[in-house]
Design a protein around this motif. Structure first.
Motif, PDB file in Angstrom:
ATOM      1  N   LYS A   3     -12.483  11.193  -4.533  1.00 18.82           N
ATOM      2  CA  LYS A   3     -13.019  11.237  -3.180  1.00 18.82           C
ATOM      3  C   LYS A   3     -14.313  10.436  -3.086  1.00 18.82           C
ATOM      4  CE  LYS A   3     -12.346  15.815  -3.640  1.00 18.82           C
ATOM      5  NZ  LYS A   3     -12.941  17.102  -3.611  1.00 18.82           N
ATOM      6  N   ASP A   4     -14.521   9.808  -1.961  1.00 18.66           N
ATOM      7  CA  ASP A   4     -15.791   9.176  -1.618  1.00 18.66           C
ATOM      8  C   ASP A   4     -16.188   7.974  -2.475  1.00 18.66           C
ATOM      9  OD1 ASP A   4     -16.050  11.154   0.349  1.00 18.66           O
ATOM     10  OD2 ASP A   4     -16.998  12.508  -1.082  1.00 18.66           O
ATOM     11  N   ILE A   5     -15.292   7.417  -3.265  1.00 18.57           N
ATOM     12  CA  ILE A   5     -15.603   6.204  -4.021  1.00 18.57           C
ATOM     13  C   ILE A   5     -14.703   5.099  -3.480  1.00 18.57           C
ATOM     14  CG2 ILE A   5     -15.669   5.076  -6.268  1.00 18.57           C
ATOM     15  CD1 ILE A   5     -16.077   7.817  -7.521  1.00 18.57           C
ATOM     16  N   PRO A   6     -15.260   4.148  -2.722  1.00 13.04           N
ATOM     17  CA  PRO A   6     -14.426   3.100  -2.138  1.00 13.04           C
ATOM     18  C   PRO A   6     -13.946   2.114  -3.204  1.00 13.04           C
ATOM     19  CG  PRO A   6     -16.730   2.730  -1.616  1.00 13.04           C
ATOM     20  CD  PRO A   6     -16.662   4.035  -2.351  1.00 13.04           C
ATOM     21  N   VAL A   7     -12.661   1.819  -3.173  1.00 14.56           N
ATOM     22  CA  VAL A   7     -12.081   0.829  -4.074  1.00 14.56           C
ATOM     23  C   VAL A   7     -11.184  -0.107  -3.277  1.00 14.56           C
ATOM     24  CG1 VAL A   7     -12.119   2.319  -6.121  1.00 14.56           C
ATOM     25  CG2 VAL A   7     -10.100   2.282  -4.669  1.00 14.56           C
ATOM     26  N   LYS A   8     -10.958  -1.289  -3.832  1.00 11.41           N
ATOM     27  CA  LYS A   8     -10.035  -2.257  -3.245  1.00 11.41           C
ATOM     28  C   LYS A   8      -8.964  -2.532  -4.293  1.00 11.41           C
ATOM     29  CE  LYS A   8      -9.720  -6.972  -1.532  1.00 11.41           C
ATOM     30  NZ  LYS A   8     -10.431  -8.228  -1.299  1.00 11.41           N
ATOM     31  N   VAL A   9      -7.701  -2.477  -3.884  1.00  9.87           N
ATOM     32  CA  VAL A   9      -6.587  -2.705  -4.797  1.00  9.87           C
ATOM     33  C   VAL A   9      -5.762  -3.882  -4.281  1.00  9.87           C
ATOM     34  CG1 VAL A   9      -4.529  -1.707  -5.857  1.00  9.87           C
ATOM     35  CG2 VAL A   9      -6.513  -0.248  -5.384  1.00  9.87           C
ATOM     36  N   PHE A  25      10.165  -9.631 -12.350  1.00  7.78           N
ATOM     37  CA  PHE A  25       8.833  -9.894 -11.830  1.00  7.78           C
ATOM     38  C   PHE A  25       7.815  -9.202 -12.735  1.00  7.78           C
ATOM     39  CE2 PHE A  25      11.238 -10.609  -7.977  1.00  7.78           C
ATOM     40  CZ  PHE A  25      10.521 -11.587  -7.316  1.00  7.78           C
ATOM     41  N   ALA A  26       6.628  -9.741 -12.784  1.00  8.71           N
ATOM     42  CA  ALA A  26       5.480  -9.079 -13.409  1.00  8.71           C
ATOM     43  C   ALA A  26       4.428  -8.934 -12.323  1.00  8.71           C
ATOM     44  CB  ALA A  26       4.939  -9.906 -14.566  1.00  8.71           C
ATOM     45  N   TYR A  27       3.605  -7.933 -12.448  1.00 11.03           N
ATOM     46  CA  TYR A  27       2.563  -7.692 -11.454  1.00 11.03           C
ATOM     47  C   TYR A  27       1.222  -7.539 -12.152  1.00 11.03           C
ATOM     48  CZ  TYR A  27       6.382  -6.783  -8.287  1.00 11.03           C
ATOM     49  OH  TYR A  27       7.513  -6.924  -7.527  1.00 11.03           O
ATOM     50  N   THR A  28       0.233  -8.221 -11.632  1.00 10.51           N
ATOM     51  CA  THR A  28      -1.143  -8.009 -12.063  1.00 10.51           C
ATOM     52  C   THR A  28      -1.829  -7.263 -10.936  1.00 10.51           C
ATOM     53  OG1 THR A  28      -1.131 -10.067 -13.323  1.00 10.51           O
ATOM     54  CG2 THR A  28      -3.280  -9.119 -12.782  1.00 10.51           C
ATOM     55  N   VAL A  29      -2.458  -6.160 -11.281  1.00 11.46           N
ATOM     56  CA  VAL A  29      -3.132  -5.333 -10.277  1.00 11.46           C
ATOM     57  C   VAL A  29      -4.633  -5.416 -10.529  1.00 11.46           C
ATOM     58  CG1 VAL A  29      -3.383  -3.017  -9.328  1.00 11.46           C
ATOM     59  CG2 VAL A  29      -1.141  -3.801 -10.125  1.00 11.46           C
ATOM     60  N   TYR A  30      -5.358  -5.805  -9.497  1.00  6.09           N
ATOM     61  CA  TYR A  30      -6.813  -5.874  -9.556  1.00  6.09           C
ATOM     62  C   TYR A  30      -7.382  -4.686  -8.794  1.00  6.09           C
ATOM     63  CZ  TYR A  30      -5.951 -10.680 -10.958  1.00  6.09           C
ATOM     64  OH  TYR A  30      -5.504 -11.803 -11.608  1.00  6.09           O
ATOM     65  N   ILE A  31      -8.237  -3.930  -9.458  1.00  7.59           N
ATOM     66  CA  ILE A  31      -8.899  -2.793  -8.818  1.00  7.59           C
ATOM     67  C   ILE A  31     -10.402  -3.067  -8.857  1.00  7.59           C
ATOM     68  CG2 ILE A  31      -9.316  -0.308  -8.860  1.00  7.59           C
ATOM     69  CD1 ILE A  31      -6.628  -0.053 -10.374  1.00  7.59           C
ATOM     70  N   THR A  32     -11.006  -3.134  -7.692  1.00  7.95           N
ATOM     71  CA  THR A  32     -12.432  -3.406  -7.589  1.00  7.95           C
ATOM     72  C   THR A  32     -13.119  -2.200  -6.983  1.00  7.95           C
ATOM     73  OG1 THR A  32     -11.931  -5.737  -7.188  1.00  7.95           O
ATOM     74  CG2 THR A  32     -14.152  -4.990  -6.650  1.00  7.95           C
ATOM     75  N   LYS A  33     -14.058  -1.626  -7.717  1.00  9.33           N
ATOM     76  CA  LYS A  33     -14.810  -0.501  -7.150  1.00  9.33           C
ATOM     77  C   LYS A  33     -15.949  -1.040  -6.322  1.00  9.33           C
ATOM     78  CE  LYS A  33     -17.932   0.250 -10.990  1.00  9.33           C
ATOM     79  NZ  LYS A  33     -18.905   1.192 -11.421  1.00  9.33           N
ATOM     80  N   ARG A  34     -16.232  -0.376  -5.263  1.00 10.92           N
ATOM     81  CA  ARG A  34     -17.310  -0.789  -4.353  1.00 10.92           C
ATOM     82  C   ARG A  34     -18.408   0.269  -4.368  1.00 10.92           C
ATOM     83  NH1 ARG A  34     -13.854  -3.320   0.669  1.00 10.92           N
ATOM     84  NH2 ARG A  34     -13.007  -5.042  -0.519  1.00 10.92           N
ATOM     85  N   SER A  35     -18.812   0.589  -5.586  1.00 13.71           N
ATOM     86  CA  SER A  35     -19.814   1.621  -5.780  1.00 13.71           C
ATOM     87  C   SER A  35     -20.449   1.400  -7.152  1.00 13.71           C
ATOM     88  CB  SER A  35     -19.153   3.002  -5.724  1.00 13.71           C
ATOM     89  OG  SER A  35     -20.018   3.995  -6.197  1.00 13.71           O
ATOM     90  N   GLU A  36     -21.640   1.902  -7.346  1.00 18.10           N
ATOM     91  CA  GLU A  36     -22.284   1.834  -8.662  1.00 18.10           C
ATOM     92  C   GLU A  36     -21.763   2.938  -9.583  1.00 18.10           C
ATOM     93  OE1 GLU A  36     -24.351  -0.578  -9.734  1.00 18.10           O
ATOM     94  OE2 GLU A  36     -23.843  -1.542  -7.833  1.00 18.10           O
ATOM     95  N   GLN A  37     -21.054   3.895  -9.033  1.00 18.46           N
ATOM     96  CA  GLN A  37     -20.553   5.032  -9.796  1.00 18.46           C
ATOM     97  C   GLN A  37     -19.403   4.600 -10.708  1.00 18.46           C
ATOM     98  OE1 GLN A  37     -19.677   8.220  -7.178  1.00 18.46           O
ATOM     99  NE2 GLN A  37     -19.442   9.734  -8.798  1.00 18.46           N
TER     100      GLN A  37
END
Length: 64
Positions: A3-9, A25-37
């Protein structure tokens, strides 16, 4: 996802070609957190929709 931690996938598919009578197919998933936590990916759950309309659910431990 916590909860409350913004991420972009973003998922980036890559066509690998034909494998016997199936398309691979192969998939690369990028997860970017938008927090210092700090965050930890504990599990994954993907819903895959095939060209024929069928669906497949993939559940597993965090990133591999």
């Amino acid at each position: 996802m916590s909860k409350d931690i913004p991420v972009k996938v973003v998922a980036q598919p890559e066509f690998l070609g034909w494998l016997e009578d199936k398309i691979a197919f192969a998939y690369t998933v990028y997860i970017t957190k938008r927090s210092e936590q700090n965050i930890t990916l504990r599990m994954r759950n993907w819903m895959i929709t095939h060209a024929n309309g069928g669906t497949e659910e993939v559940i597993g431990d965090g990133g591999i």
